[in-house]
Scaffold this motif. Structure first.
Motif, PDB file in Angstrom:
ATOM      1  N   ARG A  94      28.212  14.548  37.732  1.00  8.22           N
ATOM      2  CA  ARG A  94      28.753  15.832  38.157  1.00  8.22           C
ATOM      3  C   ARG A  94      27.640  16.624  38.832  1.00  8.22           C
ATOM      4  N   SER A 102      32.000  22.196  40.311  1.00  4.33           N
ATOM      5  CA  SER A 102      31.855  20.763  40.587  1.00  4.33           C
ATOM      6  C   SER A 102      31.917  20.572  42.106  1.00  4.33           C
ATOM      7  N   TRP A 105      35.061  18.867  43.456  1.00  2.09           N
ATOM      8  CA  TRP A 105      36.244  19.724  43.496  1.00  2.09           C
ATOM      9  C   TRP A 105      36.123  20.798  44.584  1.00  2.09           C
ATOM     10  N   TRP A 145      35.179  19.992  35.011  1.00  2.00           N
ATOM     11  CA  TRP A 145      34.506  18.952  34.216  1.00  2.00           C
ATOM     12  C   TRP A 145      33.327  19.529  33.435  1.00  2.00           C
ATOM     13  N   TRP A 150      31.816  13.088  32.329  1.00  2.66           N
ATOM     14  CA  TRP A 150      32.065  12.823  33.756  1.00  2.66           C
ATOM     15  C   TRP A 150      32.584  11.421  34.007  1.00  2.66           C
ATOM     16  N   ALA A 155      37.717  12.102  38.297  1.00  6.60           N
ATOM     17  CA  ALA A 155      37.513  13.418  38.922  1.00  6.60           C
ATOM     18  C   ALA A 155      38.059  13.419  40.354  1.00  6.60           C
TER      19      ALA A 155
END
Length: 259
Positions: A94, A102, A105, A145, A150, A155
């Motif tokens: 991460r 993150s 993301w 997360w 992770w 993810a």
């Protein structure tokens, strides 16, 4: 759509974004591309000499997302925007951005959201998802997360589910815009890797088609497509309350509301 559409494509310095930009430019459309930095932008101008322009910015930070939106808006308004920017499912750990998010993301989900919100509504919006969204966790409980151990593949799958939720939310909230999501298939790009077995020649065609085609099948909204056909869809993406929870979360994190 007019024979010549004005199209903005994020994450277009390589892979599918680049292929889409090249195709649309060859078809005579006015294409504005996006690269992370100056050296990629220079290479991109050589690869797509017909491009109208290239905007710059690493969209992992909120400041850069706003900056990219400002640069793009100087070329706009656009007939279509293709939110292709993304990082992959093999991220070994991460990575946290300057905003404490993150990175996976922020780039894959928040950037498309912020750019959608800060640019004048185009006639069409296309969001790049993946077949991997079928295995996503739909809970939205630990999007960053920060609690879970992770798992790069998980993810990534989650972000691709969020991209479909985003597309469907926009389709609902903006009935005057055609907003759809696309799975390009698992193909041999830098992100897809050498083991990918899907058809690379097909992978960029659907997003280009949804962005500019006058075909009746392309003039729809709230769809999920794979190779110009309805794709296998995770049914949770059709839940309006889940869509709106993601939109509200993005608004809270970014401070940018969807108009």
């Amino acid at each position: 759509m007019s024979p010549m559409a004005q199209v903005f494509i994020t994450g277009s310095s390589q892979g599918l974004g680049l292929m889409t930009g090249q195709l649309l430019a060859e078809q005579g459309h006015s294409v504005v591309l996006h690269a992370r930095d100056q050296s990629r932008a220079k290479e991109l101008k050589a690869k797509v000499p017909r491009a109208t322009g290239v905007v710059l910015g690493d969209v992992s930070t909120l400041q850069a997302m706003r900056d990219v939106a400002d640069q793009a808006n100087e070329f706009g308004p656009f007939d279509a925007a293709i939110h292709n920017v993304g990082i992959g499912y093999r991220e070994p750990r991460r990575v946290e951005t300057a905003d404490g998010l993150s990175q996976l993301w922020a780039v894959n989900v928040l950037a498309p959201y912020v750019l959608t919100a800060l640019m004048p509504k185009p006639q069409r919006l296309v969001y790049l998802s993946s077949g991997m969204h079928l295995g996503a966790n739909a809970s939205l409980d630990d999007i960053q997360w920060s609690k879970r151990r992770w798992d790069g593949s998980q993810a990534y799958s989650d972000t691709k589910l969020h991209d479909v939720l985003l597309a469907f939310a926009v389709a609902r909230h903006w009935p005057d815009v055609l907003a759809n999501a696309v799975s390009p298939g698992w193909v041999k790009t830098r992100m897809g890797g050498p083991g990918a077995n899907d058809d690379l020649d097909q992978a960029h065609l659907t997003q280009a088609w949804l962005a500019v085609s006058d075909d009746k099948e392309a003039r729809v909204s709230g769809g999920f497509f794979y190779h110009k056909q309805p794709g296998r869809l995770n049914p949770v993406t059709k839940d309006p309350s889940l869509q709106d929870r993601l939109i509200e979360y993005c608004r809270r994190i970014s401070g940018v509301a969807l108009p």
